[in-house]
Enzyme design. Structure first.
Site, PDB file in Angstrom:
ATOM      1  CG  HIS A 122       9.606   1.094  12.145  1.00  0.00           C
ATOM      2  ND1 HIS A 122       9.760  -0.260  11.957  1.00  0.00           N
ATOM      3  CD2 HIS A 122       9.297   1.264  13.452  1.00  0.00           C
ATOM      4  CE1 HIS A 122       9.568  -0.874  13.110  1.00  0.00           C
ATOM      5  NE2 HIS A 122       9.280   0.024  14.036  1.00  0.00           N
ATOM      6  CD  GLU A 143      27.085  -1.443   8.137  1.00  0.00           C
ATOM      7  OE1 GLU A 143      27.403  -2.508   8.685  1.00  0.00           O
ATOM      8  OE2 GLU A 143      27.904  -0.633   7.657  1.00  0.00           O
ATOM      9  CB  SER A 165      -1.001   0.002   1.166  1.00  0.00           C
ATOM     10  OG  SER A 165      -0.347   0.235   2.383  1.00  0.00           O
ATOM     11  NE  ARG A 193      13.806 -11.328   2.799  1.00  0.00           N
ATOM     12  CZ  ARG A 193      13.889 -12.511   3.387  1.00  0.00           C
ATOM     13  NH1 ARG A 193      14.832 -12.758   4.268  1.00  0.00           N
ATOM     14  NH2 ARG A 193      13.036 -13.457   3.082  1.00  0.00           N
ATOM     15  CB  VAL A 207      17.243  -3.458  13.576  1.00  0.00           C
ATOM     16  CG1 VAL A 207      15.773  -3.749  13.339  1.00  0.00           C
ATOM     17  CG2 VAL A 207      18.092  -4.670  13.253  1.00  0.00           C
ATOM     18  CG  ASN A 264      12.387   1.077   6.698  1.00  0.00           C
ATOM     19  OD1 ASN A 264      11.667   0.396   5.961  1.00  0.00           O
ATOM     20  ND2 ASN A 264      12.430   0.885   8.003  1.00  0.00           N
TER      21      ASN A 264
HETATM   22  C1  GAR Z   1       3.674  -0.863   6.788  1.00  0.00           C
HETATM   23  O1  GAR Z   1       2.903  -0.638   7.939  1.00  0.00           O
HETATM   24  C2  GAR Z   1       5.133  -0.564   7.078  1.00  0.00           C
HETATM   25  O2  GAR Z   1       5.312   0.516   7.955  1.00  0.00           O
HETATM   26  C3  GAR Z   1       5.580  -1.846   7.722  1.00  0.00           C
HETATM   27  O3  GAR Z   1       4.959  -2.853   7.004  1.00  0.00           O
HETATM   28  C4  GAR Z   1       3.730  -2.360   6.456  1.00  0.00           C
HETATM   29  C5  GAR Z   1       3.748  -2.596   4.973  1.00  0.00           C
HETATM   30  O4  GAR Z   1       2.507  -2.256   4.421  1.00  0.00           O
HETATM   31  N1  GAR Z   1       6.994  -1.977   7.683  1.00  0.00           N
HETATM   32  C6  GAR Z   1       7.692  -2.586   8.631  1.00  0.00           C
HETATM   33  O5  GAR Z   1       7.188  -3.090   9.616  1.00  0.00           O
HETATM   34  C7  GAR Z   1       9.184  -2.599   8.394  1.00  0.00           C
HETATM   35  N2  GAR Z   1       9.857  -3.165   9.519  1.00  0.00           N
HETATM   36  P1  GAR Z   1       2.349  -2.096   2.867  1.00  0.00           P
HETATM   37  O6  GAR Z   1       2.966  -3.342   2.246  1.00  0.00           O
HETATM   38  O7  GAR Z   1       0.868  -2.034   2.646  1.00  0.00           O
HETATM   39  O8  GAR Z   1       3.071  -0.836   2.450  1.00  0.00           O
END
Ligand code: GAR
Length: 215
Positions: free
Chosen positions: A109, A142, A13, A91, A144, A107
């Protein structure tokens, strides 16, 4: 026009919000490639629907993580990608990719970092019982979810929230702040000094979120 490479593992999304932002003219960019580690990712459908080339690159097909991330870096460089977007890429990105794109990987989060890094940020926040959570866009280093923070959005968290209800509230804001962070990059307005991201010509926020509200 800035050339983007998107890495996504699932629903996509956030990828869609970037596609939409480009289509509407909000972002002067083009997605050169979607790379996914998951052959079942719905993000692939979104790429197909929008004529965006995609690659399925699974870590298991490579001898080790370094070779895997070197191959990803190679695929991105080959297409002239200038900014790498981790849009739900589940990842931890390793050195060969980070070295290929220093402070050029963003990224999203689903928590207010440095709280609740890693997987299931929303569940961690619900379990902890915080009253305010949110999302963060940061440059990738590097660690998390430890890189310099570009933008954060705060949302209230309620005692009766589930992981899903909180995730939904946060996701709406993800779709707003990620395109904005990319726009700031494209406009050349981001400068990193140590841990801090300095944004030129940026108005300062002046609103306060208190949850529960004081009556
Ligand atoms: C989102 O909420 C993003 O913030 C999270 O995964 C979801 C992906 O949603 N990311 C993480 O947790 C990264 N560690 P999407 O595929 O609908 O964009």
């Amino acid at each position: 026009m800035t050339k983007l490479g998107v890495l996504a593992s699932g629903r996509g999304s956030n990828f869609q919000s970037i596609i939409d932002s480009i289509k509407s003219g909000y972002l002067d960019a083009r997605v050169e490639i979607l790379i996914t580690d998951n052959p079942d990712a719905y993000a692939i459908e979104r790429a197909k629907n929008n004529g965006i080339p995609f690659l399925i690159m699974k870590p298991g097909d490579y001898p080790d993580k370094d070779v895997y991330y070197s191959a990803i870096a190679g695929a991105l460089k080959e297409r002239g990608v200038e900014l790498v977007i981790l849009a739900g890429f589940m990842r931890v990105v390793k050195k060969p990719l980070i070295d290929a794109y220093p402070m050029r990987i963003m990224n999203i989060h689903p928590a207010l970092l440095p709280s609740f890094p890693g997987l299931h940020g929303q569940k961690q926040a619900v379990d902890y019982g915080v009253k305010i959570s949110g999302c963060t866009v940061h440059f990738v280093d590097e660690g998390v979810d430890t890189g310099p923070i570009i933008i954060q959005a705060a949302v209230p968290a309620y005692h009766d929230d589930t992981e899903e209800s909180l995730a939904e509230r946060i996701l709406k804001e993800e779709h707003r702040i990620f395109p904005y962070a990319i726009k700031l990059f494209i406009q050349g307005r981001l400068r990193v000094e140590g841990r801090k991201v300095i944004i030129s010509g940026q108005k300062k926020a002046d609103s306060i979120l208190i949850n529960p509200p004081i009556l």
